[in-house]
Design a protein around this motif. Structure first.
Motif, PDB file in Angstrom:
ATOM      1  N   SER A  61       1.063  -0.608   0.027  1.00  0.00           N
ATOM      2  CA  SER A  61       0.053   0.140   0.173  1.00  0.00           C
ATOM      3  C   SER A  61       0.781   1.241   0.191  1.00  0.00           C
ATOM      4  CB  SER A  61      -1.031  -0.442   1.343  1.00  0.00           C
ATOM      5  OG  SER A  61      -1.383  -0.918   1.621  1.00  0.00           O
TER       6      SER A  61
ATOM      7  N   ALA B 105      -1.492  -0.926  -3.957  1.00  0.00           N
ATOM      8  CA  ALA B 105      -3.046  -0.186  -4.011  1.00  0.00           C
ATOM      9  C   ALA B 105      -2.452   1.089  -3.156  1.00  0.00           C
ATOM     10  CB  ALA B 105      -3.999  -0.376  -2.818  1.00  0.00           C
TER      11      ALA B 105
ATOM     12  N   ASP C  81      -4.928   1.391  -9.051  1.00  0.00           N
ATOM     13  CA  ASP C  81      -6.539   0.951  -7.753  1.00  0.00           C
ATOM     14  C   ASP C  81      -6.215   1.837  -6.234  1.00  0.00           C
ATOM     15  OD1 ASP C  81      -7.342  -0.374  -6.083  1.00  0.00           O
ATOM     16  OD2 ASP C  81      -6.293  -2.185  -5.562  1.00  0.00           O
ATOM     17  N   THR C  82      -5.849   3.327  -6.808  1.00  0.00           N
ATOM     18  CA  THR C  82      -5.833   4.274  -5.504  1.00  0.00           C
ATOM     19  C   THR C  82      -7.480   4.302  -5.398  1.00  0.00           C
ATOM     20  OG1 THR C  82      -3.798   4.591  -6.324  1.00  0.00           O
ATOM     21  CG2 THR C  82      -5.033   6.024  -6.027  1.00  0.00           C
TER      22      THR C  82
ATOM     23  N   ARG D 101      -6.934  -6.802   1.862  1.00  0.00           N
ATOM     24  CA  ARG D 101      -6.970  -6.997   1.062  1.00  0.00           C
ATOM     25  C   ARG D 101      -5.384  -8.108   0.935  1.00  0.00           C
ATOM     26  NH1 ARG D 101      -2.954  -2.740  -0.217  1.00  0.00           N
ATOM     27  NH2 ARG D 101      -2.174  -3.804  -1.682  1.00  0.00           N
TER      28      ARG D 101
END
Length: 518
Positions: A153, A195, A217-218, A243
């Motif tokens: 992340s 992400a 994927d933000t 996730r």
């Protein structure tokens, strides 16, 4: 204040917790409430031992001059603490500050929150610019490591637009350098759950959304004020944990419950019932499964199956075998005599398969489970004695009766009534011929004049002149049964049987003169 890292939960404790949760879910309706509550996400995460699964966190903190306004930087330092406390010692943290230049403040394992916070500068650079491109370049270098975690992340906190220093590789918010960042991020996403979480600070326009241009994927989290930052950081952390869970549960996608019938031979119904065994197995490796409305039937013939619970919950990979009872009978069909009949039957199982984890994990984790039960070895051979044991002898008796009746009818039709007179005499003289009036269909012969015994009956004949009745005469001079001689005699004819002359007068008439048998 130093918050010690949370202790790693031992596997034994997690296993006991999972077993306790599933035992409550698998309780029978008589033992449990009608609707058992779903486990919480925290329960599921503990059952998955999520703390043992590593994740990479790259935190990018804006330290440009504008971060001094409204106490934004101090708020960031304060609210980062609970976010970092939520990480596990297995997680990897890379903390960067960026202004005119990007600087790594802490790179290492999570767990010591105070040490990570202490690595931040005491205040922003009052003359610092905002180079978001360079910060994202540093973030990608972290997640491109060979030992990077499978879940990563990137958290971007900024209150300004992208306004880098003159020497920056990213002078604008677009261009070849930004395209290269996007290409690198796509390559990382090919083997890592990557992400981004962009958190714009302050009420004006910021460049936080640039993270979405690099990492597709933000999620752009938009707090209404800096005081909401803690909640939004917590949301970013929760989504990363989800996730993790999704990655662990990915192998269970499409896995459901299978049913297997045991017994290689034919199922012998006998007196209308038969015993069998049915095994239900959860094909998942981590997620428990629940079957509701469970019911089994056999079709082709239609048979009922009892002995299964209406509802059951299976632990991952668990199998349960049930002793079941099959009831029903095979049809005797058009041939109701007693015999052994074999036929094929198909096993069907009705029931809805779900997981008690689906609802708590939604919508972040979609645990897709086949709702129907997959049946293995569904074709069975069923055997039973059908028909009546008394039917065949009855049929044979009836056939024999018909045959006998037919024979009697034929005999009656082929043995017409006797009419006329039969004269008996010795061939070479002797007493006067003995006169016998013919009547009935068969007569016994016991002549007084010649002795001996025999029988006489009629036979229909077809001639050119039309039908006529001949006599069939059987006679034994000594009266021994089975040694009679036989001959046929036409009306008006004469035959010698056993040394006796027989003359057949078609109609009764006067007796012939002595010495003249006819």
């Amino acid at each position: 204040m130093n918050h010690p890292a949370p202790a790693r939960p031992p596997r034994r404790r997690a296993a006991l917790l999972t077993a306790a949760l599933l035992a409550a879910l698998a309780a029978t309706p008589a033992q449990a409430a009608p609707t058992a509550p779903d486990p919480s996400r925290a329960d599921i995460y503990r059952a998955l031992e999520l703390d043992r699964e590593p994740a990479d966190y790259v935190i990018l903190v804006d330290t440009s001059g504008s971060m001094t306004e409204e106490g934004r930087y101090d708020t960031v330092r304060t609210t980062l603490r609970p976010f970092l406390d939520g990480l596990t010692p297995e997680d990897h943290v890379a903390l960067f500050t960026f202004d005119s230049r990007t600087e790594a403040r802490y790179v290492g394992a999570a767990g010591d929150t105070s040490k990570i916070i202490a690595a931040l500068p005491g205040a922003p650079d009052p003359d610092g610019d905002t180079d978001i491109g360079a910060a994202l370049d540093a973030a990608l270098e972290e997640v491109e490591r060979d030992d990077a975690s499978p879940v990563a992340s990137v958290v971007l906190l900024t209150d300004g637009e992208h306004r880098p220093a003159a020497r920056s590789r990213y002078p604008k918010a677009t261009g070849p350098a930004w395209d290269a960042l996007t290409t690198r991020a796509e390559a990382v996403a090919g083997h890592t759950e990557l992400a981004g979480y962009a958190i714009p600070l302050g009420g004006g326009a910021t460049g936080a959304g640039l993270l979405a241009d690099v990492v597709p994927d933000t999620t752009v989290l938009r707090p209404e004020g800096i005081q909401d930052l803690g909640a939004y950081l917590a949301r970013a952390g929760e989504r990363t944990r989800a996730r993790k869970a999704a990655r662990l549960l990915a192998p269970d996608t499409g896995k459901g419950v299978t049913a297997t019938w045991h017994g290689g031979g034919a199922l012998d119904l006998g007196d209308g019932t038969a015993a069998g065994k049915l095994t239900l197995r959860a094909a998942t490796t981590r997620a428990p499964l629940t079957v509701t409305g469970l019911r089994a039937t056999l079709t082709g013939p239609d048979l009922t199956v009892s002995g299964l619970p209406r509802t059951l919950t299976l632990r991952p990979g668990e199998s349960r075998t049930y002793d079941v009872r099959v009831r029903g009978r095979l049809s005797a069909g058009a041939l109701p005599y007693r015999r052994t009949e074999e036929t094929r039957a198909t096993l069907h199982l009705a029931g809805t398969v779900t997981s008690p984890w689906q609802r708590p994990l939604a919508p972040d984790v979609r645990l897709k489970t086949p709702e129907t039960i997959r049946t293995r070895d569904a074709e069975l051979t069923v055997r039973a004695d059908v028909g009546s044991a008394a039917f065949l002898p009855g049929v044979i008796g009836a056939v024999l009766a018909v045959l006998v009746a037919g024979w009697l009818l034929w005999r009656r039709g082929n043995r017409p009534p006797l009419r006329g007179v039969l004269l008996l005499a010795t061939p070479f003289g002797g007493p006067l011929p003995e006169r016998i009036e013919l009547r009935g269909r068969r007569m016994a012969l016991r002549p007084v004049s010649t002795g001996g015994r025999g029988t006489v009956h009629g036979r229909r004949r077809s001639t050119r002149e039309g039908p006529r009745t001949d006599l069939r005469i059987r006679f034994s001079p000594d009266g021994t049964a089975g040694r009679e001689s036989g001959a046929d005699c036409a009306p008006g004819g004469e035959v010698v049987v056993g040394g006796v002359s027989f003359s057949y007068l078609g109609e009764p008439g006067p007796a012939p003169a002595p010495g003249h048998p006819r």
